[in-house]
Structure formats: structure tokens, C-alpha cells
Design an enzyme around this catalytic site. Structure first.
Site, PDB file in Angstrom:
ATOM      1  N   GLY A  13      -0.909  68.711  50.918  1.00  0.00           N
ATOM      2  CA  GLY A  13      -0.310  68.945  52.043  1.00  0.00           C
ATOM      3  C   GLY A  13       1.169  67.957  51.826  1.00  0.00           C
ATOM      4  O   GLY A  13       1.501  67.480  50.779  1.00  0.00           O
ATOM      5  N   GLN A 237      -8.501  61.792  67.686  1.00  0.00           N
ATOM      6  CA  GLN A 237      -7.589  62.670  68.888  1.00  0.00           C
ATOM      7  C   GLN A 237      -8.078  63.902  69.160  1.00  0.00           C
ATOM      8  O   GLN A 237      -8.297  64.697  68.313  1.00  0.00           O
ATOM      9  CB  GLN A 237      -6.111  62.495  68.378  1.00  0.00           C
ATOM     10  N   HIS A 239      -6.849  67.069  70.971  1.00  0.00           N
ATOM     11  CA  HIS A 239      -5.632  67.761  71.502  1.00  0.00           C
ATOM     12  C   HIS A 239      -5.891  68.207  72.769  1.00  0.00           C
ATOM     13  O   HIS A 239      -6.910  69.174  72.752  1.00  0.00           O
ATOM     14  CB  HIS A 239      -4.913  68.508  70.427  1.00  0.00           C
ATOM     15  N   LEU A 249      -4.920  75.457  67.700  1.00  0.00           N
ATOM     16  CA  LEU A 249      -3.979  74.568  68.631  1.00  0.00           C
ATOM     17  C   LEU A 249      -2.785  75.506  69.317  1.00  0.00           C
ATOM     18  O   LEU A 249      -2.372  76.361  68.806  1.00  0.00           O
ATOM     19  CB  LEU A 249      -3.351  73.626  67.703  1.00  0.00           C
ATOM     20  N   HIS A 349      -8.433  66.959  66.910  1.00  0.00           N
ATOM     21  CA  HIS A 349      -7.249  67.394  66.116  1.00  0.00           C
ATOM     22  C   HIS A 349      -6.884  66.551  65.212  1.00  0.00           C
ATOM     23  O   HIS A 349      -6.442  66.932  64.208  1.00  0.00           O
ATOM     24  CB  HIS A 349      -6.127  67.328  67.270  1.00  0.00           C
ATOM     25  N   ARG A 427      -2.204  58.700  68.523  1.00  0.00           N
ATOM     26  CA  ARG A 427      -0.993  59.248  67.726  1.00  0.00           C
ATOM     27  C   ARG A 427       0.041  59.965  68.923  1.00  0.00           C
ATOM     28  O   ARG A 427      -0.554  60.885  69.607  1.00  0.00           O
ATOM     29  CB  ARG A 427      -1.091  60.146  66.721  1.00  0.00           C
ATOM     30  N   LEU A 433       3.848  64.449  61.349  1.00  0.00           N
ATOM     31  CA  LEU A 433       4.747  64.921  60.343  1.00  0.00           C
ATOM     32  C   LEU A 433       5.532  64.174  59.487  1.00  0.00           C
ATOM     33  O   LEU A 433       5.899  63.785  58.480  1.00  0.00           O
ATOM     34  CB  LEU A 433       5.411  66.163  60.615  1.00  0.00           C
TER      35      LEU A 433
END
Length: 615
Positions: A13, A237, A239, A249, A349, A427, A433
Site C-alpha cells: 500500500g 474507528q 466510519h 464506504l 473503518h 483519527r 493518507l
């Protein structure tokens, strides 16, 4: 087969690719991945990457840092957060220069949109801070970095499932990894002077999740099994906006572009919970608010979802800025978001916790200052004290830069698998990212520094390095009776969703603890129908299941240990945040006999004194 490189990056990634790109400027680098790199889950990130560029309105890295600290519910290490936010603008321009096609303003600058929890002037109002490429930001970042790594002649070993980490006999220095080549069924030992885990998150332990099927937390479980700790595992977390029942998502960018959340009465209910920023509150707060609306009978048609309304934006604007959301809604739900609101509910998430590292990506072993941070009564964060478990004041400073007593030589981690900690208990959107590329780069730079200091000559690896992994695979394949991995995995995912999701209590966590012990025993007897060697995905699912159960064990026990509510960890039996007792990180150790213990480390304060979170 024995394969040798100077550096092994596990995971392809954004964090792994950025580390590989940096280290490959000077050394021979290989990336080992269970997937083709362009199928890595980083490519699913939609809404943006945060940086205080100030392209569309005034902004400051210090405002960004404040929002990150506040969003973390004051559990993030502030020295690491300052590194993240100060480096963000340089990072964006670097990505632009290597080819990332960001969306643009009419003047040609990188476009920016609002995102949850990001504000101007220390909480005054939402700010446009998220740099984006429509709603395919992760996709374009992943492709660009992969192309750069290919250009740099990084060697890729795709479809290799990591099975074990190789450390020296004292567990002080890394020597390589063992991986299973899915195409051939062969075990390969990868020898390297430096190894970096960039293995991603662990959301597949939950039934409803935005995570890819590959996100089974392999790196975290392998670290645990080698006697090293995991940090802050209780902070998972959810989302707030996943497609109802599917968990796919719907980017926070949809709310950044003007989308609003509505209950069964047609009310914009976030005005009750976060009157200043409303639908752009941090994710933990919005997820809890949605669940409260549903619990109090205001879900749509009495069901367990609410609406995300984009209809006022119009199809032209949606197709320009949110094309993937329009596509997902039409394909999976048969809904045109320009005409109908989208049914959404929270979805697992992101992992705030993970492999503990310093700000250069070096993996911590858990040795060092124990205790918690005691805030200064006069409000000066720099005057905070460190209190040890016996209540004594400890002299000396704790820093996110670490020291050599606390470090496994040559072992690094970056990305969602790592915990620096810049995200603390929650977060902020767009910081994921940013974390990947900022700390992936820093890990790559320190790998270069480390190898220049110690050289690339490698010590002999024991011929027994593969034995543990080989024995595990052989036992699974040769077992004639036992349950399938799918059956046990389904039970694990349901149990975690029912007992360890947005709201938790001692009762639900005790239920989870009993269940996870039973599941762990059943995993030890798992069997597979496919007894072949080539492309045995049945066997790999059984291996992944073992990883999922081990890190779920860590998550449950860490959640039982932290008797307060902070960020994404919401205890209904301990509803208040308690800075007097819990202003610390937890390092979880799992022992071979199934027992565990947790050590603590203080957080690092620099500028911002912990306060109540209001939005």
C-alpha cells in the site's frame, strides 16, 4: 528457497511503497505482498489527504496540529503530530511533482475541501484542508507511487503471504521473514538487514466493515507471536457513513461537499450534537450520534440506518466531485443520489492502534518509561509530569523519537499497521493518507541511515527459520476432522460486531473475552477441504483466521483494561474521559500460554493542554 535483499518491505500500500521508494534510492529493496500492489487497500481511500496549503482560504499547520490533537481526544503524541502537520505541505507538493493528478481550482492550484474535525483558528469554523482527486484520491496516489517504484527498479514479490518474522536468538535484531508463495505453495525465506511491516489494518474482524478482504491484520498478529507488543488496540474507528448493510464506504468528502445527515423525522440531527460544525464533526462523535438516533427510534422507518442527503447538490456536481459514490449507490442500492437520499450506518473503518513505533518507524519493544502523563494544573503542557505506576514522579522526558534501549534493530513499521501515535483515540479524516506517506518516507529514510551505519552484510539465518511456519501449514492440511475457517470467521465477526463495536460495557467485553478464548481453541483445530499446493486460498484463509483471532484477543483485553470513554473507545459503564488515570498508551503483550499483560507509557504533550472536546 532463500532470497536475499538489503531491505524487505511487507505490504504494497501507500506506506510500503513510499518507504520502498525512499530506501531504493540507495539500497536493494524488495516488496513482499499478499496482493498485486495495485489491489492494496490504500487504493480505496476516497475523500482526500490533509495539508494546510491555504489554497482556498487561510490555513496553518498549527491549526491542523490542534485539530489532530483535539480529534485524538488528547491521546496522540503531540511531538509526532507536529511532525505530521508541519511536513504535510511539503508532502503534497512532492506528490504533485511525481505525478499525482490532484483536482484543481479554476486558477490551477490544488483544490481543497472541508472534512470532519478540520477547522480554522483553533475550532472557529470548518476549513478547506483536504487535497483530493475527485473521490479517488487513494487510487491515484497508489498508482503514482507504484509507477515510481517500478521506475526505481524495486523488486516485487506479489501473492506471497507472510507467515513469520525472523529475529535473532535474543529477539534484538531482525533477520528477515518467511512467506508462502500462493502460486506454487512453496515456502520462501527472505533474508534482509532491514524489514518494514506496512501490512495495513484489521477491519475484517468485524461483520460490517469498509475494509478489503485482505485486511486481516497479519503483521500485528505476527508481532504479537514474536513476543513484541501492540499499542492502543482498544481504539477502532467506525466510519459514520457506510452503505447500509454492506459497509462500503461513502467518503466524508460527501459531507464536505455539502451532504447532510437526516433522521426519520427529516431532522438534521447533528445540529443537536455538534452545533458549530454539525455534519463535519469527528467520526467518533458522528457514529455515536447516529447510533443514538437509531436507539431512540429515529432511524429511517424504525430500522437501524439514517439518510445521507446529497439531492440538493445536483447530478452535475455529484458526478464531478463524487463519481464513485454515485456509482456505488446506483450499483449496490439502486439509488440515484441526485434524487434520493443514501441509506447509511456506521462501518468498521480504521485502526488507531497497532505496532508501536517511534517517529522514524522503528519498532518499539515496550522497554522504557512506564506510567501516565499528569497535566499541569496551571495549564502549561510543557510542565506536565510523568507518574509511574506507584504514583512517583519520574524524571526525564518521553519522546516519540524513542531511544536505542526501546528499539528492535532493523525492524520498522509504517501506515495503518503502525502506531506512532498521531491518531490517538480517534483519527481525523484525511490524516490516514498523510500518515502513510509522511511516516512511510521517514521509515525509508531511517532505513538508509541504519544500513549506512551497520552495513548490509547479513548474519547467518538458522536453517530452522521456516520450521514453525511449515509445521503450522502441515498440521492444517493433514487434519482430517475439524471446523472450516469460514464457520469460525463468521462467528468471530458477529461476536465482535455485537460486543466490541461503537458502544461497549464490562458485560459485553466479558462476553467477548469468553468467546475469543473458545474461538482460539477452535482455530487450533481448523481444517481445509483443499489439500493441494497451488493457489490454496482455503489454506491461506485458515492462516489469516488465526491472525484475526490473536489481534481480536488484544483488542478485547485492551478495551476491558481502559475503564473510561475516550475517542472511538466508548464505555457506557464509564462514560467520562478520565485524564487523572488514563492519560497514557497501553502496550499489550500476549504470552504463548494465552495469558497477557499491559504496560503503560505516557503521552507526549508539547503545546495543547487536554480539554473537553466541543464542536
Amino acid at each position: 528457497m532463500r532470497i536475499t535483499h538489503d531491505v524487505i518491505i511487507v505490504g504494497s500500500g501507500l506506506a510500503g511503497l513510499r518507504a520502498a521508494l525512499e530506501a531504493s534510492q540507495h539500497f536493494d529493496v524488495a516488496v513482499v505482498s499478499k496482493l498485486h500492489p495495485l489491489r492494496s487497500h490504500s487504493g480505496a481511500a476516497q475523500g482526500g489527504i490533509g495539508a494546510a496549503l491555504g489554497n482556498e482560504e487561510e490555513d496553518s499547520w498549527l491549526w491542523h496540529a490542534f485539530d489532530t490533537v483535539k480529534g485524538s481526544d488528547y491521546l496522540g503524541d503531540q511531538d509526532a503530530i507536529e511532525i505530521l502537520c508541519k511536513d504535510a505541505p511539503r508532502t503534497i507538493y512532492e506528490l504533485e511533482h511525481i505525478g499525482v493528478p490532484f483536482s484543481r481550482t479554476p486558477e490551477g492550484r490544488i483544490a481543497q475541501r472541508p472534512f470532519g474535525g478540520h477547522t480554522k483558528n483553533f475550532g472557529e469554523a470548518p476549513v478547506r484542508r483536504a487535497c483530493y482527486a475527485a473521490d479517488r484520491t487513494g487510487h491515484v496516489l497508489l498508482h503514482t507511487l507504484y509507477e515510481q517504484c517500478v521506475k526505481q527498479k524495486v523488486r516485487f514479490y506479489a501473492e506471497h503471504q507472510m507467515l513469520d518474522l525472523i529475529l535473532d536468538e535474543h529477539n534484538e535484531e531482525v533477520q528477515g521473514i518467511v512467506a508462502y508463495e500462493i502460486r506454487t505453495g512453496e515456502l520462501n525465506t527472505f533474508a534482509a538487514k532491514a524489514v518494514c511491516f506496512a501490512t495495513g489494518g484489521y477491519g475484517r474482524a468485524f461483520r460490517t466493515t469498509s475494509n478489503a478482504h485482505a485486511n486481516t491484520g497479519d503483521g500485528l498478529a505476527i508481532v504479537l507471536r514474536n513476543g513484541l507488543p501492540l499499542e492502543d488496540m482498544e481504539f477502532t474507528q467506525f466510519h459514520p457513513t457506510g452503505l447500509y448493510k454492506l459497509g462500503i464506504l461513502v467518503t466524508e468528502g460527501a459531507r464536505g461537499e455539502g451532504g447532510i445527515l437526516l433522521n426519520n423525522l427529516g431532522e438534521r440531527f447533528m445540529e443537536r450534537y455538534a452545533p458549530t460544525v454539525k455534519d463535519l464533526a469527528p467520526r467518533d462523535m458522528v457514529s455515536r450520534s447516529i447510533y443514538k438516533e437509531i436507539r431512540e427510534g429515529r432511524g429511517i422507518e424504525g430500522k437501524d440506518y439514517v439518510h445521507l442527503d446529497l439531492t440538493h447538490l445536483g447530478m452535475k456536481e455529484i458526478e464531478k466531485k463524487l463519481p464513485e459514490i454515485a456509482t456505488f449507490s446506483k450499483i449496490y442500492l439502486g439509488i440515484d443520489p441526485s434524487k434520493q437520499p443514501i441509506p447509511i450506518s456506521p462501518t468498521c473503518h480504521y485502526a488507531m492502534g497497532g505496532i508501536p513505533t517511534d517517529a522514524d518507524g522503528r519498532v518499539r519493544r515496550g522497554v522504557g518509561i512506564a506510567g501516565r502523563t499528569q497535566i499541569d494544573p496551571n495549564g502549561d503542557p510543557k510542565a506536565a509530569q510523568i507518574i509511574d505506576p506507584d504514583g512517583n514522579v519520574v524524571r526525564g522526558e518521553f519522546s516519540s523519537l524513542g531511544d536505542d534501549r526501546d528499539i528492535v534493530k532493523g525492524f520498522y513499521a509504517a501506515g495503518e499497521a503502525a502506531c506512532v501515535s498521531v491518531h490517538g483515540a480517534n483519527r481525523l479524516g484525511t490524516n490516514s493518507l498523510l500518515d502513510l506517506v509522511v511516516f512511510g518516507r521517514r521509515a525509508g529514510k531511517h532505513i538508509v541511515k541504519y544500513l549506512r551505519a551497520v552495513g548490509t552484510e547479513q548474519k547467518p539465518i538458522s536453517e530452522r527459520a521456516e520450521e514453525t511456519a511449515r509445521a503450522e501449514l502441515k498440521a492444517i492440511v493433514n487434519r482430517e476432522q475439524g471446523e472450516s475457517a469460514v464457520t469460525i470467521r463468521d462467528e468471530l465477526q458477529k461476536m465482535m460486531m455485537d460486543n466490541v463495536s461503537v458502544f461497549r460495557t464490562e458485560e459485553t467485553l466479558e462476553t467477548a473475552a469468553r468467546s475469543i478464548r473458545d474461538l482460539r481453541q477452535r482455530v487450533a483445530k481448523v481444517t481445509v477441504m483443499d489439500k493441494g499446493r497451488q493457489f490454496n486460498t482455503d489454506l491461506m484463509e485458515a492462516v489469516e483466521l488465526g491472525h484475526m483471532v490473536d489481534y481480536s484477543f488484544a483488542l478485547i483485553e485492551s478495551a476491558r483494561w481502559r475503564k473510561e470513554s475516550r475517542g472511538a473507545h466508548s464505555r457506557e459503564d464509564f462514560q467520562a474521559r478520565d485524564d487523572s488515570k488514563w492519560l497514557s498508551h497501553g502496550f499489550y503483550f500476549l504470552h504463548p500460554d494465552g495469558s497477557s499483560h499491559i504496560e503503560t507509557r505516557p503521552i507526549k504533550l508539547t503545546r495543547f493542554q487536554p480539554k473537553e472536546r466541543k464542536y
